[in-house]
Motif scaffolding. Structure first.
Motif, PDB file in Angstrom:
ATOM      1  N   GLU A  40       0.866  -1.181   0.000  1.00 60.80           N
ATOM      2  CA  GLU A  40       0.000   0.000   0.000  1.00 60.80           C
ATOM      3  C   GLU A  40       0.898   1.225   0.000  1.00 60.80           C
ATOM      4  OE1 GLU A  40      -3.508   2.096   2.693  1.00 60.80           O
ATOM      5  OE2 GLU A  40      -3.082  -0.045   2.942  1.00 60.80           O
ATOM      6  N   LEU A  41       1.162   1.764  -1.183  1.00 61.49           N
ATOM      7  CA  LEU A  41       2.118   2.854  -1.339  1.00 61.49           C
ATOM      8  C   LEU A  41       1.420   4.187  -1.562  1.00 61.49           C
ATOM      9  CD1 LEU A  41       4.648   1.057  -3.721  1.00 61.49           C
ATOM     10  CD2 LEU A  41       4.875   1.357  -1.252  1.00 61.49           C
ATOM     11  N   GLY A  42       2.150   5.257  -1.240  1.00 63.63           N
ATOM     12  CA  GLY A  42       1.707   6.604  -1.556  1.00 63.63           C
ATOM     13  C   GLY A  42       2.355   7.056  -2.847  1.00 63.63           C
ATOM     14  N   TYR A  43       2.571   8.364  -2.987  1.00 63.26           N
ATOM     15  CA  TYR A  43       3.061   8.904  -4.252  1.00 63.26           C
ATOM     16  C   TYR A  43       4.342   9.713  -4.079  1.00 63.26           C
ATOM     17  CZ  TYR A  43      -1.662   7.456  -5.344  1.00 63.26           C
ATOM     18  OH  TYR A  43      -2.802   6.721  -5.474  1.00 63.26           O
ATOM     19  N   SER A  44       5.079   9.430  -3.020  1.00 61.69           N
ATOM     20  CA  SER A  44       6.362  10.088  -2.816  1.00 61.69           C
ATOM     21  C   SER A  44       7.378   9.514  -3.801  1.00 61.69           C
ATOM     22  CB  SER A  44       6.859   9.867  -1.388  1.00 61.69           C
ATOM     23  OG  SER A  44       7.184   8.503  -1.186  1.00 61.69           O
ATOM     24  N   GLU A  45       8.504  10.185  -3.920  1.00 59.32           N
ATOM     25  CA  GLU A  45       9.553   9.717  -4.835  1.00 59.32           C
ATOM     26  C   GLU A  45      10.025   8.316  -4.443  1.00 59.32           C
ATOM     27  OE1 GLU A  45      13.987  11.154  -6.383  1.00 59.32           O
ATOM     28  OE2 GLU A  45      12.642  12.581  -5.392  1.00 59.32           O
ATOM     29  N   GLN A  46      10.155   8.079  -3.137  1.00 59.91           N
ATOM     30  CA  GLN A  46      10.596   6.778  -2.656  1.00 59.91           C
ATOM     31  C   GLN A  46       9.554   5.698  -2.962  1.00 59.91           C
ATOM     32  OE1 GLN A  46      11.419   6.700   1.549  1.00 59.91           O
ATOM     33  NE2 GLN A  46      12.128   4.575   1.539  1.00 59.91           N
ATOM     34  N   ASP A  47       8.271   6.013  -2.722  1.00 65.09           N
ATOM     35  CA  ASP A  47       7.208   5.055  -3.010  1.00 65.09           C
ATOM     36  C   ASP A  47       7.100   4.776  -4.500  1.00 65.09           C
ATOM     37  OD1 ASP A  47       6.547   4.723  -0.374  1.00 65.09           O
ATOM     38  OD2 ASP A  47       4.785   6.020  -0.420  1.00 65.09           O
ATOM     39  N   PHE A  48       7.286   5.809  -5.303  1.00 60.95           N
ATOM     40  CA  PHE A  48       7.205   5.635  -6.748  1.00 60.95           C
ATOM     41  C   PHE A  48       8.308   4.691  -7.233  1.00 60.95           C
ATOM     42  CE2 PHE A  48       8.117   6.888 -11.158  1.00 60.95           C
ATOM     43  CZ  PHE A  48       6.860   6.734 -11.716  1.00 60.95           C
ATOM     44  N   ALA A  49       9.518   4.851  -6.689  1.00 61.21           N
ATOM     45  CA  ALA A  49      10.633   3.985  -7.082  1.00 61.21           C
ATOM     46  C   ALA A  49      10.330   2.528  -6.730  1.00 61.21           C
ATOM     47  CB  ALA A  49      11.919   4.441  -6.399  1.00 61.21           C
ATOM     48  N   LYS A  50       9.776   2.300  -5.549  1.00 60.56           N
ATOM     49  CA  LYS A  50       9.431   0.934  -5.149  1.00 60.56           C
ATOM     50  C   LYS A  50       8.323   0.380  -6.033  1.00 60.56           C
ATOM     51  CE  LYS A  50       8.274  -1.999  -1.232  1.00 60.56           C
ATOM     52  NZ  LYS A  50       8.140  -2.112   0.239  1.00 60.56           N
ATOM     53  N   ALA A  51       7.337   1.219  -6.378  1.00 59.48           N
ATOM     54  CA  ALA A  51       6.237   0.777  -7.225  1.00 59.48           C
ATOM     55  C   ALA A  51       6.745   0.355  -8.603  1.00 59.48           C
ATOM     56  CB  ALA A  51       5.205   1.888  -7.343  1.00 59.48           C
ATOM     57  N   ILE A  52       7.656   1.132  -9.160  1.00 61.95           N
ATOM     58  CA  ILE A  52       8.219   0.797 -10.469  1.00 61.95           C
ATOM     59  C   ILE A  52       8.976  -0.524 -10.402  1.00 61.95           C
ATOM     60  CG2 ILE A  52       9.967   1.475 -12.162  1.00 61.95           C
ATOM     61  CD1 ILE A  52       7.402   2.977 -12.537  1.00 61.95           C
ATOM     62  N   ASP A  53       9.723  -0.720  -9.325  1.00 58.56           N
ATOM     63  CA  ASP A  53      10.474  -1.968  -9.160  1.00 58.56           C
ATOM     64  C   ASP A  53       9.530  -3.165  -9.114  1.00 58.56           C
ATOM     65  OD1 ASP A  53      12.861  -3.640  -8.363  1.00 58.56           O
ATOM     66  OD2 ASP A  53      11.639  -3.846  -6.546  1.00 58.56           O
ATOM     67  N   LEU A  54       8.452  -3.046  -8.353  1.00 54.83           N
ATOM     68  CA  LEU A  54       7.478  -4.127  -8.273  1.00 54.83           C
ATOM     69  C   LEU A  54       6.826  -4.390  -9.624  1.00 54.83           C
ATOM     70  CD1 LEU A  54       5.823  -3.137  -4.878  1.00 54.83           C
ATOM     71  CD2 LEU A  54       7.085  -5.258  -5.310  1.00 54.83           C
ATOM     72  N   PHE A  55       6.496  -3.327 -10.322  1.00 57.49           N
ATOM     73  CA  PHE A  55       5.870  -3.448 -11.640  1.00 57.49           C
ATOM     74  C   PHE A  55       6.785  -4.183 -12.610  1.00 57.49           C
ATOM     75  CE2 PHE A  55       5.345  -1.336 -15.887  1.00 57.49           C
ATOM     76  CZ  PHE A  55       4.186  -1.996 -16.248  1.00 57.49           C
ATOM     77  N   GLN A  56       8.064  -3.848 -12.586  1.00 58.60           N
ATOM     78  CA  GLN A  56       9.014  -4.463 -13.513  1.00 58.60           C
ATOM     79  C   GLN A  56       9.273  -5.930 -13.194  1.00 58.60           C
ATOM     80  OE1 GLN A  56      12.308  -1.716 -13.138  1.00 58.60           O
ATOM     81  NE2 GLN A  56      11.559  -0.395 -14.796  1.00 58.60           N
ATOM     82  N   ARG A  57       9.118  -6.302 -11.918  1.00 57.31           N
ATOM     83  CA  ARG A  57       9.376  -7.690 -11.513  1.00 57.31           C
ATOM     84  C   ARG A  57       8.122  -8.563 -11.537  1.00 57.31           C
ATOM     85  NH1 ARG A  57      10.907  -8.664  -6.462  1.00 57.31           N
ATOM     86  NH2 ARG A  57      10.464  -6.633  -5.540  1.00 57.31           N
ATOM     87  N   MET A  58       6.978  -7.945 -11.657  1.00 57.74           N
ATOM     88  CA  MET A  58       5.727  -8.709 -11.634  1.00 57.74           C
ATOM     89  C   MET A  58       5.618  -9.635 -12.837  1.00 57.74           C
ATOM     90  SD  MET A  58       1.792  -7.304 -11.778  1.00 57.74           S
ATOM     91  CE  MET A  58       1.937  -7.001 -13.548  1.00 57.74           C
ATOM     92  N   ASP A  59       5.154 -10.849 -12.612  1.00 61.83           N
ATOM     93  CA  ASP A  59       4.908 -11.816 -13.672  1.00 61.83           C
ATOM     94  C   ASP A  59       3.532 -11.501 -14.279  1.00 61.83           C
ATOM     95  OD1 ASP A  59       4.079 -14.111 -15.149  1.00 61.83           O
ATOM     96  OD2 ASP A  59       5.449 -15.371 -14.003  1.00 61.83           O
ATOM     97  N   VAL A  60       3.530 -10.945 -15.484  1.00 59.46           N
ATOM     98  CA  VAL A  60       2.278 -10.510 -16.122  1.00 59.46           C
ATOM     99  C   VAL A  60       1.330 -11.679 -16.340  1.00 59.46           C
ATOM    100  CG1 VAL A  60       1.294  -9.526 -18.216  1.00 59.46           C
ATOM    101  CG2 VAL A  60       3.329  -8.487 -17.206  1.00 59.46           C
ATOM    102  N   ASP A  61       1.880 -12.812 -16.763  1.00 56.52           N
ATOM    103  CA  ASP A  61       1.023 -13.974 -17.022  1.00 56.52           C
ATOM    104  C   ASP A  61       0.329 -14.426 -15.743  1.00 56.52           C
ATOM    105  OD1 ASP A  61       1.869 -13.972 -19.676  1.00 56.52           O
ATOM    106  OD2 ASP A  61       3.577 -15.276 -19.231  1.00 56.52           O
TER     107      ASP A  61
END
Length: 411
Positions: free
Chosen positions: A72-93
């Motif tokens: 459950e992230l907010g929209y700070s620079e730190q949260d955004f960086a973590k969100a991008i990391d999770l998005f890139q590692r997520m298995d889309v299938d």
């Protein structure tokens, strides 16, 4: 009317959580809400609550659970960086499989009406909307500013239900060239709707976000609800619901009954005079002390036309009354003149589910002022009762206020 539930993964790897929001009626069609990259945060819960108010059983599954449950992230620079990391590692299938598991969970709920299921996703969830359409049996899939859809266009022939994609013209994650490729592959196919909103950026529908654009968000939401209703419902008689509201306003003059036809926090805006109210408390006060009991006894509405859409009614009518009482909402501060008035009016009435959400009421205030004697129309491009009379009889002369009209005859 909301809670967290467990959803069983279809691959046998365990279960994950989801935020479930129920409509006031307790039942409705099921819709899965696809999260942004920030997890099931307050914004996504509010989106689910909105769709519940629209009449849906809305479920937001945790699509990051395989990496880190309960994000459950907010929209700070730190949260955004973590969100991008999770998005890139997520298995889309696997994420699409989890959306399908969420559909199964919805089907198993007694609150869900068996009329097909829908999906609405934002950002990351917008990308998954396309894959949900190609890989599941969703009746309707809607994606907001999804990025990466162009990488899966070879799956387009597998689309089974209705697909609606909303794009932002200024979105750097899905630029004009990318949108052109998507349009070339999907445009013109039956059951597919593609919309680009000019001048707006990614996340234009996130309320409170830096790129939030209310007009674009409202238009996109209207199209989304229309697509969902077309395929899975709910089907409400909006015309009858509006008639009941009008009955309580002008016939029974019952304020509690009027408010009972509306959502928990409705609003009314009479555009020319900016009267009405926002929220239950203010609007109830307005109806009680300045509208329902303050209208002239002979006030009546003469219907001209009605257009019923997926979630709103547009009424064209003539309002007639004798100015025998002070009308706070139309002529605030003006003592009764005893003059008879006829004016064309237009009402745009929005519903959420089976409850009225808002009214936007328009009329020509200059015509009212002319008819009660407060505005001399001489030399001004305004008219009095003639505007209502011509609406009812189109054969009456046109262009009577145009001094140059005669000069164009024969040219």
């Amino acid at each position: 009317m909301s809670k967290m539930i467990d959803i069983r993964a279809t691959d046998g790897s365990g279960s994950f959580s989801g935020y479930l929001a129920l409509p006031a009626s307790g039942r409705g069609p099921g819709v899965v809400i696809g999260q942004e990259i920030f997890g099931i945060n307050a914004n996504m819960r509010a989106v689910a609550d909105l769709y519940a108010e629209e009449g849906y059983v809305a479920l937001v599954p945790d699509l990051f659970w395989r990496l880190e449950p309960g994000i459950e992230l907010g929209y700070s620079e730190q949260d955004f960086a973590k969100a991008i990391d999770l998005f890139q590692r997520m298995d889309v299938d696997k994420a699409v499989e989890d959306i399908d598991a969420s559909f199964t969970a919805l089907r198993g709920l007694p609150e869900v009406e068996d009329a097909g299921l829908g999906y609405v996703g934002f950002c990351m969830g917008g990308k998954l909307a396309y894959l949900t359409a190609t890989r599941t049996k969703a009746a309707t899939s809607v994606g907001y500013y999804g990025m990466g859809i162009d990488q899966y266009l070879d799956e387009a022939d597998n689309i089974k239900g209705r697909l609606v994609l909303h794009f932002a013209e200024q979105d750097g994650y899905c630029d004009a060239d990318t949108r052109a490729r998507i349009s070339e592959a999907l445009g013109g196919r039956p059951g597919i709707e593609l919309y680009t909103y000019p001048g707006v950026d990614h996340a234009f529908a996130r309320v409170g976000g830096m790129h939030y654009d209310k007009p674009a968000a409202l238009m996109a939401h209207e199209r989304t609800i229309a697509a969902l209703k077309r395929e899975i419902g709910p089907d409400h008689d909006l015309s009858a619901l509006w008639e009941k509201h009008i009955e309580h306003e002008f016939a029974t003059r019952d304020v509690p009954a009027t408010m009972a036809t509306m959502v928990a926090e409705p609003y009314v805006n009479h555009i020319p005079t900016m009267t009405g109210g926002v929220g239950y408390k203010e609007l109830s006060r307005f109806y009680q002390h300045h509208f329902v009991h303050g209208n002239p006894p002979d006030m009546k509405l003469v219907p001209i036309s009605r257009t019923v859409g997926s979630s709103q009614v547009v009424d064209e009518f003539v309002m007639c009354f004798t100015h025998s009482t002070e009308i706070d909402w139309m002529l605030p501060g003006v003592a009764p003149t005893g003059k008879y008035v006829e004016i064309p009016m237009l009402g745009v009435v929005k519903f959420r589910g089976d409850k009225l959400y808002h009214e936007h009421i328009y009329w020509d205030q200059a015509s009212v002022l002319v008819q009660i004697g407060l505005l001399d129309p001489t030399g001004l491009p305004v008219a009095g009762v003639e505007t209502a009379r011509k609406l009812l009889d189109e054969t009456l002369p046109s262009n009577t206020l145009m001094a140059r009209w005669q000069s164009s005859e024969g040219n």
